[in-house]
Design a protein around this motif. Structure first.
Motif, short mmCIF file in Angstrom:
data_model
loop_
_atom_site.label_atom_id
_atom_site.label_comp_id
_atom_site.label_asym_id
_atom_site.label_seq_id
_atom_site.Cartn_x
_atom_site.Cartn_y
_atom_site.Cartn_z
N MET A 89 0.84 -1.18 0.00
CA MET A 89 0.00 0.00 0.00
C MET A 89 0.89 1.24 0.00
O MET A 89 1.90 1.29 0.67
CB MET A 89 -0.89 -0.02 1.24
N ALA A 90 0.45 2.24 -0.71
CA ALA A 90 1.24 3.46 -0.87
C ALA A 90 1.09 4.37 0.35
O ALA A 90 0.02 4.47 0.95
CB ALA A 90 0.80 4.19 -2.12
N TRP A 91 2.18 5.05 0.68
CA TRP A 91 2.17 6.05 1.73
C TRP A 91 1.56 7.33 1.18
O TRP A 91 1.74 7.66 0.01
CB TRP A 91 3.58 6.32 2.22
N GLU A 92 0.85 8.06 2.03
CA GLU A 92 0.24 9.31 1.63
C GLU A 92 0.62 10.38 2.66
O GLU A 92 0.53 10.16 3.87
CB GLU A 92 -1.28 9.14 1.61
N GLU A 93 1.02 11.54 2.15
CA GLU A 93 1.35 12.64 3.05
C GLU A 93 0.04 13.31 3.46
O GLU A 93 -0.63 13.93 2.64
CB GLU A 93 2.30 13.64 2.39
N GLN B 228 4.05 14.44 7.62
CA GLN B 228 3.36 13.32 8.26
C GLN B 228 2.83 12.38 7.18
O GLN B 228 2.04 12.78 6.33
CB GLN B 228 2.20 13.81 9.12
N TRP B 229 3.29 11.14 7.24
CA TRP B 229 2.94 10.14 6.23
C TRP B 229 2.16 9.01 6.87
O TRP B 229 2.47 8.58 7.97
CB TRP B 229 4.22 9.59 5.59
N GLN B 230 1.14 8.50 6.15
CA GLN B 230 0.33 7.40 6.67
C GLN B 230 -0.01 6.42 5.56
O GLN B 230 -0.03 6.77 4.38
CB GLN B 230 -0.99 7.92 7.25
N ARG B 231 -0.28 5.20 6.01
CA ARG B 231 -0.85 4.20 5.13
C ARG B 231 -1.58 3.19 6.00
O ARG B 231 -1.25 3.02 7.18
CB ARG B 231 0.19 3.51 4.26
N PRO B 232 -2.57 2.50 5.42
CA PRO B 232 -3.24 1.46 6.20
C PRO B 232 -2.24 0.34 6.53
O PRO B 232 -1.36 0.03 5.73
CB PRO B 232 -4.33 0.94 5.26
N ILE B 233 -2.40 -0.25 7.69
CA ILE B 233 -1.55 -1.37 8.06
C ILE B 233 -1.94 -2.57 7.21
O ILE B 233 -3.13 -2.79 6.92
CB ILE B 233 -1.66 -1.67 9.58
N GLY B 234 -0.96 -3.32 6.75
CA GLY B 234 -1.25 -4.49 5.94
C GLY B 234 -1.80 -5.63 6.78
O GLY B 234 -1.64 -5.66 8.01
N GLU B 235 -2.43 -6.59 6.14
CA GLU B 235 -3.03 -7.72 6.85
C GLU B 235 -2.00 -8.50 7.65
O GLU B 235 -2.24 -8.86 8.81
CB GLU B 235 -3.76 -8.64 5.87
N ASN B 236 -0.86 -8.79 7.05
CA ASN B 236 0.19 -9.54 7.74
C ASN B 236 0.74 -8.74 8.92
O ASN B 236 0.93 -9.28 10.01
CB ASN B 236 1.30 -9.89 6.75
N GLU B 237 1.00 -7.44 8.70
CA GLU B 237 1.48 -6.58 9.78
C GLU B 237 0.48 -6.54 10.93
O GLU B 237 0.87 -6.62 12.11
CB GLU B 237 1.71 -5.16 9.26
N LEU C 9 -0.43 2.94 9.84
CA LEU C 9 0.98 3.17 10.11
C LEU C 9 1.26 4.64 9.85
O LEU C 9 0.76 5.21 8.87
CB LEU C 9 1.87 2.32 9.20
N GLU C 10 2.05 5.24 10.74
CA GLU C 10 2.33 6.66 10.60
C GLU C 10 3.82 6.92 10.81
O GLU C 10 4.44 6.39 11.71
CB GLU C 10 1.54 7.47 11.63
N TYR C 11 4.36 7.78 9.93
CA TYR C 11 5.74 8.24 10.05
C TYR C 11 5.74 9.75 10.00
O TYR C 11 5.11 10.35 9.13
CB TYR C 11 6.63 7.69 8.92
N ARG C 12 6.46 10.36 10.96
CA ARG C 12 6.59 11.82 10.98
C ARG C 12 8.04 12.19 10.74
O ARG C 12 8.93 11.67 11.40
CB ARG C 12 6.13 12.38 12.31
#
Length: 171
Positions: free
Chosen positions: A1-5, A10-19, A81-84
C-alpha cells in the motif's frame, strides 16, 4: 500500500493484513511488559576509533538510518501506520529515547532478557563489549530484515565518520 502525506511531514498508510496479525499477536504480551513476537539481532564489532567519537558516530548512524529505513520510527495505531519527519530537535529526542548507551556491567544476554515493548525500534550499544542489540517488533520486519538493518546501520555509521551530518553539531 502506498504512503500518503496527510500533513506536511506526516505520512500514513493502512496497516497491511500480515502486519496487523503479527502486531496483534505481539501486543498480547504488553500486559506482561513483553512484546511476544519481537526480533532481537546482535552484532559485535571491532572499531579503531576513539570511544567518544565512536559513540557519537553510532548515534549519528542511527539517526541517518531513520531516514533511509523509516520503519524503525513508524508507529502503528488503529489500523494505520504513521511516520513523521522530525525536526532537528525531534530527531534528538527520538535518539534520546531509543538509542541506549550502556557503559558497563551489562552483557548482551542481560539486555535481551530485560527488553520491554517500545514505540520504535531500539538500538542498545554496549561499549564494554563493543556490541549492539537491535530490538524491534516483528510487524516492522522479519529476522533477515533485521540483519539487513544492522548492515545498513553500519554503513550509515561509516558514512557519519567520514562526513559531518546536519545533526552532528546538535545536542
Amino acid at each position: 500500500m502506498a504512503w500518503e502525506e496527510t500533513r506536511p511531514g506526516q505520512w500514513q498508510r493502512p496497516i497491511g493484513e500480515n502486519e496487523a496479525l503479527i502486531k496483534c499477536i505481539g501486543d498480547a504480551g504488553k500486559i506482561l511488559g513483553k512484546d511476544v513476537w519481537s526480533i532481537s539481532a546482535t552484532a559485535t564489532f571491532v572499531a579503531q576509533v576513539e570511544p567518544k567519537s565512536l559513540s557519537r558516530a553510532l548515534r549519528d548512524g542511527w539517526k541517518l538510518l531513520r531516514f533511509r529505513h523509516p520503519s524503525i520510527a513508524t508507529v502503528a495505531d488503529d489500523g494505520v501506520l504513521e511516520y513523521r519527519v522530525p525536526s532537528l530537535v525531534g530527531l534528538e529526542q527520538w535518539a534520546d529515547e531509543i538509542f541506549v548507551y550502556v557503559e558497563t556491567g551489562i552483557n548482551l544476554d542481560d539486555v535481551i532478557a530485560n527488553l520491554k515493548p517500545t514505540r520504535f525500534a531500539t538500538l542498545y550499544y554496549l561499549q564494554e563489549s563493543s556490541s549492539l542489540v537491535l530490538y524491534l517488533s516483528h510487524w516492522r520486519t522479519d529476522g533477515v530484515g533485521a540483519f539487513h538493518l544492522l548492515n545498513a546501520f553500519f554503513n550509515a555509521v561509516i558514512e557519519s565518520l567520514k562526513e559531518e551530518t546536519p545533526w552532528s553539531t546538535v545536542g
